[in-house]
Design an enzyme around this catalytic site. Sequence first.
Site, short mmCIF file in Angstrom:
data_model
loop_
_atom_site.label_atom_id
_atom_site.label_comp_id
_atom_site.label_asym_id
_atom_site.label_seq_id
_atom_site.Cartn_x
_atom_site.Cartn_y
_atom_site.Cartn_z
N ASP A 20 0.88 -1.02 -0.27
CA ASP A 20 0.06 -0.05 0.14
C ASP A 20 1.23 0.79 -0.18
O ASP A 20 1.88 0.88 0.44
CB ASP A 20 -0.76 -0.11 1.13
CG ASP A 20 -2.06 0.87 1.30
OD1 ASP A 20 -2.55 1.75 0.09
OD2 ASP A 20 -2.64 1.35 2.33
N GLY A 21 0.80 2.71 -1.05
CA GLY A 21 1.23 4.18 -0.03
C GLY A 21 1.38 4.66 -2.50
O GLY A 21 2.18 5.13 -1.93
N ASN A 22 1.38 3.73 -3.44
CA ASN A 22 1.78 3.55 -3.95
C ASN A 22 1.16 5.69 -4.44
O ASN A 22 2.01 5.90 -4.69
CB ASN A 22 1.25 2.77 -5.12
CG ASN A 22 2.15 1.74 -4.79
OD1 ASN A 22 3.23 0.89 -4.55
ND2 ASN A 22 1.50 0.93 -5.98
N TRP A 25 2.37 7.84 -2.52
CA TRP A 25 3.88 8.58 -3.06
C TRP A 25 4.22 9.42 -4.03
O TRP A 25 4.94 9.68 -4.17
CB TRP A 25 4.71 6.76 -3.02
CG TRP A 25 5.78 7.06 -3.25
CD1 TRP A 25 7.13 6.72 -2.55
CD2 TRP A 25 6.60 7.50 -4.87
NE1 TRP A 25 8.62 7.05 -3.27
CE2 TRP A 25 8.14 7.05 -4.81
CE3 TRP A 25 5.69 7.44 -6.28
CZ2 TRP A 25 9.36 7.51 -5.58
CZ3 TRP A 25 7.28 7.60 -6.85
CH2 TRP A 25 8.35 7.59 -7.10
N SER A 65 -7.12 -5.92 -5.92
CA SER A 65 -7.64 -6.43 -4.81
C SER A 65 -9.34 -6.42 -5.95
O SER A 65 -9.52 -6.12 -7.12
CB SER A 65 -7.52 -6.18 -3.99
OG SER A 65 -8.86 -4.30 -4.15
N ASN A 68 -10.90 -2.81 -6.56
CA ASN A 68 -10.16 -2.88 -6.77
C ASN A 68 -10.35 -2.02 -8.45
O ASN A 68 -9.81 -1.15 -9.16
CB ASN A 68 -8.46 -2.57 -7.47
CG ASN A 68 -7.29 -2.16 -5.66
OD1 ASN A 68 -6.79 -3.13 -6.12
ND2 ASN A 68 -8.04 -1.64 -4.86
N TRP A 69 -11.28 -2.59 -8.78
CA TRP A 69 -11.82 -2.87 -10.32
C TRP A 69 -12.67 -1.81 -10.18
O TRP A 69 -13.14 -0.61 -11.63
CB TRP A 69 -12.85 -4.35 -10.87
CG TRP A 69 -12.36 -5.46 -10.97
CD1 TRP A 69 -12.21 -6.47 -10.32
CD2 TRP A 69 -10.92 -5.66 -12.14
NE1 TRP A 69 -11.41 -7.39 -10.43
CE2 TRP A 69 -10.59 -6.73 -12.09
CE3 TRP A 69 -11.16 -4.72 -13.30
CZ2 TRP A 69 -9.75 -7.04 -12.80
CZ3 TRP A 69 -10.05 -5.58 -14.15
CH2 TRP A 69 -9.56 -6.62 -14.14
N ARG A 71 -11.46 1.22 -9.44
CA ARG A 71 -11.46 2.37 -9.38
C ARG A 71 -11.42 3.02 -10.81
O ARG A 71 -11.58 2.61 -11.76
CB ARG A 71 -9.43 2.01 -9.20
CG ARG A 71 -8.88 1.49 -7.54
CD ARG A 71 -7.42 2.11 -7.62
NE ARG A 71 -7.65 1.35 -6.11
CZ ARG A 71 -6.67 1.62 -5.44
NH1 ARG A 71 -5.62 2.17 -5.91
NH2 ARG A 71 -6.35 1.94 -4.10
N ARG A 188 2.15 -4.92 6.03
CA ARG A 188 0.91 -3.71 5.27
C ARG A 188 2.03 -2.98 5.45
O ARG A 188 2.45 -2.43 5.94
CB ARG A 188 -0.49 -3.96 6.10
CG ARG A 188 -0.94 -2.84 5.00
CD ARG A 188 -2.23 -2.55 5.73
NE ARG A 188 -2.61 -2.26 4.62
CZ ARG A 188 -3.92 -1.93 4.06
NH1 ARG A 188 -4.88 -2.59 4.32
NH2 ARG A 188 -4.63 -0.86 3.14
N ARG A 194 -4.49 -3.05 8.30
CA ARG A 194 -6.22 -3.35 8.34
C ARG A 194 -5.40 -4.59 7.77
O ARG A 194 -4.56 -4.63 6.41
CB ARG A 194 -7.43 -2.73 7.38
CG ARG A 194 -7.07 -1.73 6.86
CD ARG A 194 -8.18 -1.11 5.92
NE ARG A 194 -7.87 0.31 5.29
CZ ARG A 194 -7.50 1.85 5.58
NH1 ARG A 194 -7.97 1.86 6.23
NH2 ARG A 194 -7.49 2.42 4.66
C1 FPP Z 1 -2.39 0.52 -3.47
O1 FPP Z 1 -1.70 1.31 -3.37
C2 FPP Z 1 -1.19 -0.34 -4.14
C3 FPP Z 1 -2.37 -1.27 -5.01
C4 FPP Z 1 -3.50 -0.92 -5.79
C5 FPP Z 1 -1.19 -1.93 -6.32
C6 FPP Z 1 -0.15 -2.78 -5.98
C7 FPP Z 1 0.81 -3.03 -7.39
C8 FPP Z 1 2.24 -2.47 -7.77
C9 FPP Z 1 2.59 -2.87 -6.64
C10 FPP Z 1 2.48 -2.81 -9.06
C11 FPP Z 1 2.67 -3.73 -9.73
C12 FPP Z 1 2.49 -5.16 -9.23
C13 FPP Z 1 3.28 -6.13 -9.42
C14 FPP Z 1 2.70 -8.17 -8.62
C15 FPP Z 1 3.62 -5.84 -10.57
P1 FPP Z 1 -2.29 3.18 -3.30
O2 FPP Z 1 -2.72 3.12 -5.12
O3 FPP Z 1 -3.79 2.64 -2.78
O4 FPP Z 1 -1.80 3.91 -2.64
P2 FPP Z 1 -2.36 4.84 -1.89
O5 FPP Z 1 -3.50 4.11 -0.43
O6 FPP Z 1 -1.43 5.72 -1.01
O7 FPP Z 1 -3.40 5.63 -2.76
#
Ligand code: FPP
Length: 248
Positions: A20-22, A25, A65, A68-69, A71, A188, A194
Amino acid sequence: MAPQRIDRRALPRHIGIIMDGNGRWANQRGWERTRGHKAGSKAVRKVVKACRRWGVEVLTLYAFSAQNWGRPDFEVKALMDLLAEFIAREWEEIMERGIRVVHLGELRKVPVEVRKRLLSLEKASRKNRDMTLALALSYGSREELLRASRNLARRVSEGKLLPRDLDLSTIDKALYTSRLPDPDLIIRTGGEMRLSNFLLWQSAYAELYFSKVLWPDFTTEHLRLAIVDYQSRKRRFGLTDEQIQDRL
Ligand code: FPP
């Protein structure tokens, strides 16, 4: 003080990671969320390699997940493209390092290109024995339990299974994870505490580790710290300390 080392004899057999956290970031840098996912896929590569090197048997990554569909379309597409790229780019190394790839989740919903590539990699890597990389993709634990319940209910209605013969292992076997050990450690990143519909049944006795580090910044050093922390925990599985000592 010297950094504590991992005890290779007491590694978690199965580590699950909620990456989590992409998005945050990327936002912190004034960038699109999708750039965060791209950076996240680089962190994936490092963590997979470290687990393989240290001798972790199974690593499950929560890549996408069932929820996530929902989004925005462009973000879903960016994530699917990244997965397809990851498979193509890492294919050779996955094979060289003896990693078996499997998926957990409802693949029918996944775009055909990604699905095909993933299924081909699963097939090509099925005899690899050095580590299993499970990609939870279009995965939700409640959805998994619902699917298992429907399958078991069908077998009962067809007279192939008696309700009194249903036990915990029947349910284990009806899940996507049927051939995997339960996770010992769930990590996590990103600061939330969670499980977000990840391996709910399987993590009944998993140790949980929450890191504030956002996924793209998560390094093998952070992973090492998580494993060292796991190794300091006392796992009792509902028994007493004395009973656990007697078993060792
Ligand atoms: C949650 O961060 C992360 C995801 C929904 C996707 C995870 C996917 C990757 C790390 C890249 C591709 C995966 C592989 C296996 C190559 P978020 O978007 O919910 O972050 P936020 O909570 O900061 O908004």
